[in-house]
Write a protein that holds these residues in place. Sequence first.
Motif, PDB file in Angstrom:
ATOM      1  N   THR A   1       0.735  -1.266   0.063  1.00 18.84           N
ATOM      2  CA  THR A   1      -0.038  -0.167   0.117  1.00 18.84           C
ATOM      3  C   THR A   1       0.828   1.220   0.014  1.00 18.84           C
ATOM      4  O   THR A   1       1.732   1.350   0.791  1.00 18.84           O
ATOM      5  CB  THR A   1      -0.925   0.128   1.162  1.00 18.84           C
ATOM      6  OG1 THR A   1      -2.072  -1.020   1.030  1.00 18.84           O
ATOM      7  CG2 THR A   1      -1.651   1.106   1.160  1.00 18.84           C
ATOM      8  N   PHE A   2       0.558   2.196  -1.090  1.00 23.61           N
ATOM      9  CA  PHE A   2       1.484   3.357  -0.937  1.00 23.61           C
ATOM     10  C   PHE A   2       0.697   4.619  -0.393  1.00 23.61           C
ATOM     11  O   PHE A   2      -0.674   4.652  -0.731  1.00 23.61           O
ATOM     12  CB  PHE A   2       1.633   3.901  -2.675  1.00 23.61           C
ATOM     13  CG  PHE A   2       2.526   2.583  -3.344  1.00 23.61           C
ATOM     14  CD1 PHE A   2       3.857   2.829  -3.056  1.00 23.61           C
ATOM     15  CD2 PHE A   2       2.125   1.553  -3.837  1.00 23.61           C
ATOM     16  CE1 PHE A   2       4.941   1.805  -3.574  1.00 23.61           C
ATOM     17  CE2 PHE A   2       2.858   0.744  -4.454  1.00 23.61           C
ATOM     18  CZ  PHE A   2       4.373   0.943  -4.177  1.00 23.61           C
ATOM     19  N   VAL A   3       1.257   4.913   0.771  1.00 21.76           N
ATOM     20  CA  VAL A   3       0.397   6.256   1.313  1.00 21.76           C
ATOM     21  C   VAL A   3       1.139   7.556   0.784  1.00 21.76           C
ATOM     22  O   VAL A   3       2.308   7.965   0.889  1.00 21.76           O
ATOM     23  CB  VAL A   3       0.925   5.906   2.784  1.00 21.76           C
ATOM     24  CG1 VAL A   3       0.031   7.083   3.422  1.00 21.76           C
ATOM     25  CG2 VAL A   3       0.461   4.700   3.324  1.00 21.76           C
ATOM     26  N   TRP A   4       0.283   8.303   0.390  1.00 21.32           N
ATOM     27  CA  TRP A   4       0.571   9.654  -0.353  1.00 21.32           C
ATOM     28  C   TRP A   4       0.409  10.692   0.631  1.00 21.32           C
ATOM     29  O   TRP A   4      -0.534  11.032   1.475  1.00 21.32           O
ATOM     30  CB  TRP A   4      -0.384   9.963  -1.371  1.00 21.32           C
ATOM     31  CG  TRP A   4      -0.062  11.262  -2.035  1.00 21.32           C
ATOM     32  CD1 TRP A   4      -0.857  12.501  -1.976  1.00 21.32           C
ATOM     33  CD2 TRP A   4       1.008  11.756  -2.731  1.00 21.32           C
ATOM     34  NE1 TRP A   4      -0.395  13.460  -2.623  1.00 21.32           N
ATOM     35  CE2 TRP A   4       0.680  12.940  -3.034  1.00 21.32           C
ATOM     36  CE3 TRP A   4       2.070  10.886  -3.552  1.00 21.32           C
ATOM     37  CZ2 TRP A   4       1.870  13.578  -4.074  1.00 21.32           C
ATOM     38  CZ3 TRP A   4       2.975  11.746  -4.246  1.00 21.32           C
ATOM     39  CH2 TRP A   4       2.742  12.772  -4.558  1.00 21.32           C
ATOM     40  N   PHE A   5       1.386  11.653   0.922  1.00 21.18           N
ATOM     41  CA  PHE A   5       1.305  12.869   1.879  1.00 21.18           C
ATOM     42  C   PHE A   5       1.829  13.910   0.670  1.00 21.18           C
ATOM     43  O   PHE A   5       3.038  14.107   0.182  1.00 21.18           O
ATOM     44  CB  PHE A   5       2.851  12.674   2.764  1.00 21.18           C
ATOM     45  CG  PHE A   5       2.622  11.626   3.478  1.00 21.18           C
ATOM     46  CD1 PHE A   5       2.144  11.883   4.958  1.00 21.18           C
ATOM     47  CD2 PHE A   5       2.874  10.022   3.320  1.00 21.18           C
ATOM     48  CE1 PHE A   5       2.154  10.760   5.970  1.00 21.18           C
ATOM     49  CE2 PHE A   5       2.855   8.885   4.287  1.00 21.18           C
ATOM     50  CZ  PHE A   5       2.495   9.430   5.652  1.00 21.18           C
ATOM     51  N   SER A   6       0.725  14.678   0.684  1.00 19.16           N
ATOM     52  CA  SER A   6       0.947  15.934  -0.152  1.00 19.16           C
ATOM     53  C   SER A   6       1.611  16.945   0.228  1.00 19.16           C
ATOM     54  O   SER A   6       2.128  16.932   1.590  1.00 19.16           O
ATOM     55  CB  SER A   6      -0.688  16.656  -0.331  1.00 19.16           C
ATOM     56  OG  SER A   6      -1.490  15.663  -0.843  1.00 19.16           O
TER      57      SER A   6
END
Length: 258
Positions: free
Chosen positions: A34-39
């Motif tokens: 799972t790739f967790v995106w941090f803007s």
Amino acid sequence: MNSEKLQLLPVPAADGSTSSIAWQFRKAEENRTTFVWFSGFRSQMDGEKATALDAWAAANGAGCLRFDYSGHGRSGGAFEDGTISRWLGEANAILGAAAISGPSVYVGSSMGGWISLLLARRLADENRAPPAALVLIAPAWNMTRLMLDRFPAEAKAALARDGVFLRPSAYGAEPYPITKTLVDDGERHLFGETIPVRTPVRIIHGQQDADVPWRHSLDLIDRLAAPDVRLTLVKDAGHRLSRPQDLALLFATLAEFL
């Protein structure tokens, strides 16, 4: 794979207020990451890189978790009330709500690189499972100090006098507020000479970046405790790194951790 849908999570802040944080979670297929995106600062989960990541993850059977900080995108709260402490707490709360099973990789863009590093350090401090890797795009670690050091004298005077500076946008938008509260809170989270993050780290940085100088990533490498760190410099790229060739480079980097 479950299709993602918009969810809202009430997250309290230290000042007693609560913001509804918007998030979307596409679960991974078995044995996939799972790739967790941090803007980044003033960016959101519907931005070009974030949506491209979600589409790429779906095509590869991987999961994708995205969210908007308070004062950003579809989350509640006022932008000018935001601090690094608040946004870090929201990121931690979303990860808790998602309860990811299997490996995760944090993908942090600009300020999101700082937030993801801070969260990885918190996990280590609390003896919680770290991410399998961090992939950082033009990481603006120690962002508030970086901004303050580059502010002109009149901006620093406005912060001291009014508690806020209206910073002109480099992308044609209206000026936006930088508050003294944000800058002061950022001092609590500055990394020192050693960053106790030992998970593998991959960094992509454009050498034409006018917002976060690429040498900032060289300094980051020197401070990271992780032995497995790689930096890719893109000679003709600016800060956004959202051109087709930039996204192809990002996905090739992420593919190592599928």
